[in-house]
Design a protein around this motif. Structure first.
Motif, PDB file in Angstrom:
ATOM      1  N   GLY A  49       0.759  -1.240   0.000  1.00  0.00           N
ATOM      2  CA  GLY A  49       0.000   0.000   0.000  1.00  0.00           C
ATOM      3  C   GLY A  49       0.784   1.281   0.000  1.00  0.00           C
ATOM      4  O   GLY A  49       0.218   2.363   0.196  1.00  0.00           O
ATOM      5  N   ILE A  50       2.096   1.211  -0.209  1.00  0.00           N
ATOM      6  CA  ILE A  50       2.872   2.455  -0.290  1.00  0.00           C
ATOM      7  C   ILE A  50       2.686   3.052  -1.677  1.00  0.00           C
ATOM      8  O   ILE A  50       2.958   2.396  -2.686  1.00  0.00           O
ATOM      9  CB  ILE A  50       4.364   2.199  -0.001  1.00  0.00           C
ATOM     10  CG1 ILE A  50       4.529   1.643   1.419  1.00  0.00           C
ATOM     11  CG2 ILE A  50       5.177   3.481  -0.175  1.00  0.00           C
ATOM     12  CD1 ILE A  50       5.947   1.339   1.820  1.00  0.00           C
ATOM     13  N   PRO A  51       2.199   4.291  -1.771  1.00  0.00           N
ATOM     14  CA  PRO A  51       1.937   4.904  -3.086  1.00  0.00           C
ATOM     15  C   PRO A  51       3.208   5.006  -3.921  1.00  0.00           C
ATOM     16  O   PRO A  51       4.294   5.302  -3.400  1.00  0.00           O
ATOM     17  CB  PRO A  51       1.404   6.290  -2.727  1.00  0.00           C
ATOM     18  CG  PRO A  51       0.952   6.198  -1.308  1.00  0.00           C
ATOM     19  CD  PRO A  51       1.862   5.193  -0.659  1.00  0.00           C
ATOM     20  N   ALA A  52       3.076   4.762  -5.212  1.00  0.00           N
ATOM     21  CA  ALA A  52       4.237   4.813  -6.109  1.00  0.00           C
ATOM     22  C   ALA A  52       4.923   6.171  -6.062  1.00  0.00           C
ATOM     23  O   ALA A  52       6.153   6.260  -6.175  1.00  0.00           O
ATOM     24  CB  ALA A  52       3.798   4.485  -7.539  1.00  0.00           C
ATOM     25  N   GLU A  53       4.143   7.251  -5.868  1.00  0.00           N
ATOM     26  CA  GLU A  53       4.754   8.581  -5.877  1.00  0.00           C
ATOM     27  C   GLU A  53       5.638   8.836  -4.660  1.00  0.00           C
ATOM     28  O   GLU A  53       6.426   9.784  -4.640  1.00  0.00           O
ATOM     29  CB  GLU A  53       3.673   9.663  -5.960  1.00  0.00           C
ATOM     30  CG  GLU A  53       2.653   9.656  -4.847  1.00  0.00           C
ATOM     31  CD  GLU A  53       1.433   8.815  -5.179  1.00  0.00           C
ATOM     32  OE1 GLU A  53       0.382   9.046  -4.549  1.00  0.00           O
ATOM     33  OE2 GLU A  53       1.528   7.931  -6.070  1.00  0.00           O
ATOM     34  N   ARG A  54       5.536   7.971  -3.619  1.00  0.00           N
ATOM     35  CA  ARG A  54       6.404   8.133  -2.447  1.00  0.00           C
ATOM     36  C   ARG A  54       7.618   7.216  -2.489  1.00  0.00           C
ATOM     37  O   ARG A  54       8.481   7.290  -1.607  1.00  0.00           O
ATOM     38  CB  ARG A  54       5.610   7.861  -1.163  1.00  0.00           C
ATOM     39  CG  ARG A  54       4.507   8.864  -0.925  1.00  0.00           C
ATOM     40  CD  ARG A  54       3.912   8.697   0.461  1.00  0.00           C
ATOM     41  NE  ARG A  54       2.747   9.552   0.622  1.00  0.00           N
ATOM     42  CZ  ARG A  54       2.037   9.651   1.738  1.00  0.00           C
ATOM     43  NH1 ARG A  54       2.381   8.927   2.795  1.00  0.00           N
ATOM     44  NH2 ARG A  54       0.990  10.439   1.808  1.00  0.00           N
ATOM     45  N   LEU A  55       7.695   6.348  -3.454  1.00  0.00           N
ATOM     46  CA  LEU A  55       8.790   5.383  -3.547  1.00  0.00           C
ATOM     47  C   LEU A  55       9.915   5.912  -4.420  1.00  0.00           C
ATOM     48  O   LEU A  55       9.675   6.541  -5.455  1.00  0.00           O
ATOM     49  CB  LEU A  55       8.281   4.059  -4.118  1.00  0.00           C
ATOM     50  CG  LEU A  55       7.437   3.192  -3.179  1.00  0.00           C
ATOM     51  CD1 LEU A  55       6.779   2.077  -3.967  1.00  0.00           C
ATOM     52  CD2 LEU A  55       8.294   2.619  -2.052  1.00  0.00           C
ATOM     53  N   ARG A  56      11.147   5.622  -3.992  1.00  0.00           N
ATOM     54  CA  ARG A  56      12.318   5.965  -4.798  1.00  0.00           C
ATOM     55  C   ARG A  56      13.237   4.742  -4.841  1.00  0.00           C
ATOM     56  O   ARG A  56      13.716   4.282  -3.802  1.00  0.00           O
ATOM     57  CB  ARG A  56      13.078   7.154  -4.212  1.00  0.00           C
ATOM     58  CG  ARG A  56      12.310   8.465  -4.247  1.00  0.00           C
ATOM     59  CD  ARG A  56      12.107   8.942  -5.672  1.00  0.00           C
ATOM     60  NE  ARG A  56      11.456  10.232  -5.735  1.00  0.00           N
ATOM     61  CZ  ARG A  56      10.147  10.430  -5.721  1.00  0.00           C
ATOM     62  NH1 ARG A  56       9.330   9.384  -5.617  1.00  0.00           N
ATOM     63  NH2 ARG A  56       9.640  11.641  -5.796  1.00  0.00           N
ATOM     64  N   LEU A  57      13.478   4.219  -6.027  1.00  0.00           N
ATOM     65  CA  LEU A  57      14.377   3.080  -6.217  1.00  0.00           C
ATOM     66  C   LEU A  57      15.782   3.627  -6.465  1.00  0.00           C
ATOM     67  O   LEU A  57      16.155   3.944  -7.591  1.00  0.00           O
ATOM     68  CB  LEU A  57      13.898   2.234  -7.401  1.00  0.00           C
ATOM     69  CG  LEU A  57      14.721   1.005  -7.795  1.00  0.00           C
ATOM     70  CD1 LEU A  57      14.927   0.074  -6.605  1.00  0.00           C
ATOM     71  CD2 LEU A  57      14.056   0.268  -8.938  1.00  0.00           C
ATOM     72  N   LEU A  58      16.565   3.748  -5.394  1.00  0.00           N
ATOM     73  CA  LEU A  58      17.855   4.443  -5.470  1.00  0.00           C
ATOM     74  C   LEU A  58      19.052   3.547  -5.164  1.00  0.00           C
ATOM     75  O   LEU A  58      20.195   3.983  -5.281  1.00  0.00           O
ATOM     76  CB  LEU A  58      17.862   5.641  -4.502  1.00  0.00           C
ATOM     77  CG  LEU A  58      16.779   6.698  -4.740  1.00  0.00           C
ATOM     78  CD1 LEU A  58      16.910   7.832  -3.722  1.00  0.00           C
ATOM     79  CD2 LEU A  58      16.849   7.255  -6.153  1.00  0.00           C
TER      80      LEU A  58
END
Length: 393
Positions: free
Chosen positions: A170-179
């Motif tokens: 349920g974590i929104p895609a706009e809050r995720l960063r694949l770094l």
């Protein structure tokens, strides 16, 4: 202008502090007129008993009863089960963590531990401050439920599989960063040729160098693994880093003359970036930070041990990405090392795979994210999707 960044960790193993230190080093490099003051806090120091003894309990469990720790990990890894953990722990940290936030006045709060994400959000609300909370996930695979807080303002993930797990929770895609996994910038700053590094480190130029490690504490199966390789009659030069385990270092120094293999024995060392670059092979436990560092150094790995629960996904990472082998008994370690060092083509292929999955620039990208959120108080619009290699750290 000065901005304050507060990192929340627990010294349960050395990986969480190492990740925080990697990011603070990258913050110190940022150009411009803004100064980033940072503080790394072991939250257990602000808790009442029994959480105040979390680090000791973790070390004791892994030393004397690893299966018990694995069972506890799985027993708390679920939405409802983790809520029970939170309800138990809240009274032990809530007021003291709130007071820490009020006294320090952070502009950004960064959690680098799965048990501290909910704590950071609750203490922020109690303190009545608006500093963004960023979660930096440092595990691989199907990570523990504690990492996955949809209410966090930003969640940094190290790998595509973790990204997908976060979306499922349920974590929104706009809050995720694949770094990528945070690796200290000094690992990327080592650029000298291997032959020059060996000269600097007093290592032989004409031998296969195997670097053996077991994290900062230098425990677990490091001693039997070292002895098995020393007695294997393979043409190796062993470099053993015992970390803070001074008794193990002393024991190996006493045994070394009778083992019949050239050996360099080190305690806690700041030379690990150069040692990894100088080595032909890394024999290690499956810590995610160590695996990410090995990828930067482009050194193939033989994984001989793992922490039950949290590090099991790292074994799949090694296999899936072709960066080494998993060998969980001493006899398997010896066989695996023999097969790798006698097959130059295989060794070269593993080294190339390490280079292809290396999380280059990860800490610097995370530092840039923190810098932006410290200045604006919010997460900018997401950049174009950045896809690291499958399972990459």
């Amino acid at each position: 202008m000065t901005k304050r960044i507060l990192f929340l960790i627990s010294d349960t193993g050395g990986g969480h502090r190492s990740a925080a230190n990697a990011i603070t080093a990258a913050l110190d490099e940022l150009p411009g007129d803004v100064t980033f003051e940072h503080r790394v806090e072991d939250v257990a120091a602000h808790c009442t008993f029994p959480l105040s003894q979390l680090g000791l309990a973790y070390s004791s469990a892994l030393r004397y009863a690893p299966p018990l720790y694995g069972a506890l990990y799985h027993a708390t890894n679920g939405k409802r089960r983790f809520r029970s953990v939170v309800r138990f722990c809240e009274p032990l940290y809530r007021e003291r963590l709130r007071d820490l936030f009020l006294s320090y006045g952070p502009d950004v709060i960064v959690s680098v531990h799965p048990l501290l994400n909910h704590a950071a959000l609750r203490a922020r609300a109690d303190a009545g401050i608006e500093a963004p909370v960023i979660t930096v996930i440092t595990d691989l695979g199907r990570v523990h439920e504690g990492w996955l807080m949809p209410e966090a303002d930003a969640v940094v993930v190290p790998a595509e599989e973790v990204y997908q797990r976060a979306r499922e929770r349920g974590i929104p895609a706009e809050r995720l960063r694949l770094l990528g996994h945070p690796v200290h910038p000094r690992f990327e700053d080592v650029t000298a040729p291997k032959i020059e590094l060996r000269k600097q480190l007093s290592l032989p130029a004409d031998k296969t160098v195997a670097l053996l490690m077991a994290g900062g504490e230098g425990g677990g199966k490091l001693l039997p693994t070292t002895l098995a390789l020393a007695k294997s009659k393979l043409p190796l030069h062993l470099v053993v880093v015992t970390g803070r385990n001074e008794s193990l270092r002393a024991k190996l120094q006493e045994l070394a003359p009778s083992l019949g293999v050239p050996m360099t024995i080190l305690g806690y060392s700041h030379d690990v970036p150069r040692l990894m670059r100088a080595a032909d092979l890394l024999v290690t436990k499956a810590g995610p930070g160590t695996l990410a560092e090995a990828s930067i150094a482009e050194v193939p790995v033989v994984v001989y041990d793992f922490v039950p629960g949290q590090e099991r996904g790292n074994l799949d990472y090694v296999r899936t990405n072709g960066i080494g082998v998993v060998a969980l008994t001493t006899s398997d370690v010896v066989r695996s090392v023999r097969r790798i060092v006698t097959n130059l083509e295989r060794l070269t292929a593993m080294r190339e795979r390490q280079g292809s999955v290396a999380p280059r620039g990860s800490s610097r990208r995370i530092a840039e994210l923190i810098s932006s959120m410290a200045l604006t108080g919010k997460l900018d619009s997401p950049p174009p999707p950045r896809r690291l290699a499958a399972g990459s750290a």
